[in-house]
Write an enzyme that holds these catalytic residues in place. Structure first.
Site, PDB file in Angstrom:
ATOM      1  N   SER A  33      -3.187  -6.911   7.855  1.00  0.00           N
ATOM      2  CA  SER A  33      -3.600  -7.876   8.859  1.00  0.00           C
ATOM      3  C   SER A  33      -2.382  -8.564   9.471  1.00  0.00           C
ATOM      4  O   SER A  33      -1.483  -7.896   9.973  1.00  0.00           O
ATOM      5  CB  SER A  33      -4.589  -8.870   8.241  1.00  0.00           C
ATOM      6  OG  SER A  33      -5.242  -9.621   9.235  1.00  0.00           O
TER       7      SER A  33
ATOM      8  N   GLU B 295     -13.959  -3.193  13.650  1.00  0.00           N
ATOM      9  CA  GLU B 295     -13.206  -4.445  13.691  1.00  0.00           C
ATOM     10  C   GLU B 295     -12.645  -4.703  15.085  1.00  0.00           C
ATOM     11  O   GLU B 295     -12.256  -3.782  15.798  1.00  0.00           O
ATOM     12  CB  GLU B 295     -12.108  -4.490  12.641  1.00  0.00           C
ATOM     13  CG  GLU B 295     -11.135  -3.338  12.565  1.00  0.00           C
ATOM     14  CD  GLU B 295     -10.057  -3.626  11.520  1.00  0.00           C
ATOM     15  OE1 GLU B 295      -9.406  -4.694  11.610  1.00  0.00           O
ATOM     16  OE2 GLU B 295      -9.857  -2.797  10.619  1.00  0.00           O
TER      17      GLU B 295
ATOM     18  N   HIS C 131     -12.427  -4.852   8.559  1.00  0.00           N
ATOM     19  CA  HIS C 131     -11.034  -5.282   8.493  1.00  0.00           C
ATOM     20  C   HIS C 131     -10.503  -5.241   7.050  1.00  0.00           C
ATOM     21  O   HIS C 131     -11.141  -5.764   6.133  1.00  0.00           O
ATOM     22  CB  HIS C 131     -10.965  -6.704   9.043  1.00  0.00           C
ATOM     23  CG  HIS C 131      -9.588  -7.264   9.194  1.00  0.00           C
ATOM     24  ND1 HIS C 131      -8.662  -6.723  10.051  1.00  0.00           N
ATOM     25  CD2 HIS C 131      -8.982  -8.331   8.607  1.00  0.00           C
ATOM     26  CE1 HIS C 131      -7.543  -7.440  10.003  1.00  0.00           C
ATOM     27  NE2 HIS C 131      -7.713  -8.414   9.123  1.00  0.00           N
TER      28      HIS C 131
END
Length: 307
Positions: free
Chosen positions: A144, A238, A268
């Protein structure tokens, strides 16, 4: 792979109640830690250390190879998360690669906005090299925001004249803080975790008065030439899907070896569901193989050290 597992995970993620008001960063950190923290797998020793002047966790699997180091940068929108929240994920990657991993507690926004995280990533990278790790035996990974930070750290290292590592793996990297990817809107209904507004809130806290298109904040806009072989894993469900697609494309256009994996029906950073989702374990296995395949064999390593 189990469609039932994917559907159950999607339903579970959608069942999390959404707050009417935006929680404070402190409240978000507490909630994230409670929801995400998992222990390292059996056989992986965890100890606290310091790297680049920042607290860090070192995760060492039993029988870790003398060669090879893994530098990990955790996710959390540059606002939440820590090496502790990612102990399980990094421990799984350490166990699968057989490498000693160090997960860095870089400074978080809004207390420490951009470029504090990049400065800490670069300091950690520089420290690993300064303490004798051969860059050919160093690999980098992140998820991320930590995936975006991994790429930004390598760009900063390149600009500082430092050698690149052997390979880098990123899970659902956030590499566009301008939120210009089409999936930010087209995947809004498919994404069980984030809305565009959620992502924008993190971006605002991290960038502050800065430029969200700065290449060290949004590496999708950077010149990626000279970076090491790259593996990008992302879920199809996502809003950040296009960050990964465009990152891989930009890397390939810059003549970087780039591999993009898009997991059907997955959210995600689905790799955090290791042990509960078949696709997560398979993805971590592939990521580990990718990283170790770019490390020298013991014979090659000895030859490198002699010269």
């Amino acid at each position: 792979m189990s469609r039932q597992q994917r559907q159950a995970l999607d339903a579970l993620l959608r069942s999390v109640p959404r707050s009417e008001t935006q929680p404070s960063p402190a409240e978000q950190r507490t909630g994230f830690a409670a929801a995400m923290t998992r222990p390292a797998p059996a056989g992986v020793a965890v100890r606290r250390t310091v790297l680049g002047g920042r607290p860090a966790l070192e995760l060492e699997p039993a029988g870790a190879a003398d060669r090879g180091r893994l530098l990990y940068l955790h996710g959390g929108g540059y606002v939440i998360g820590s090496p502790d929240t990612h102990t399980g994920l990094v421990g799984e990657l350490a166990a699968r690669t057989g490498l000693r991993a160090t997960s860095v507690d870089y400074r978080l926004a809004p207390e420490h906005p951009f470029p504090a995280a990049v400065d800490d990533g670069l300091a950690a990278y520089r420290d690993i090299l300064a303490t004798g790790t051969d860059p050919l035996e160093l690999v980098v990974a992140g998820d991320s925001a930590g995936g975006g930070l991994s790429i930004a750290t390598l760009l900063a290292a390149r600009e500082a004249g430092l050698p690149q590592p052997a390979a880098v793996v990123v899970f659902s990297p956030w590499v566009d803080l301008t939120l210009s990817g089409a999936s930010m809107r087209t995947k809004q209904d498919a994404d069980p975790i984030f809305t565009e507004a959620d992502v924008r809130a993190y971006a605002d806290l991290y960038i502050g008065d800065g430029d969200p298109s700065h290449p060290l904040a949004s590496p999708v806009f950077a010149d990626l030439s000279g970076l090491p072989p790259l593996l990008v894993q992302v879920g199809a469900n996502e809003v950040l899907l296009d960050d990964s697609v465009r990152l891989a494309a930009r890397a390939g256009a810059a003549d970087v070896e780039a591999t993009l994996e898009i997991g059907s029906g997955l959210p995600h950073v689905y790799q955090t569901e290791h042990g509960r989702l078949d696709e997560a374990d398979a993805a971590l296995d592939r990521a580990a193989r990718f990283l170790t395949s770019h490390l020298p064999t013991p014979v090659e390593a000895g030859h490198t050290q002699e010269h």
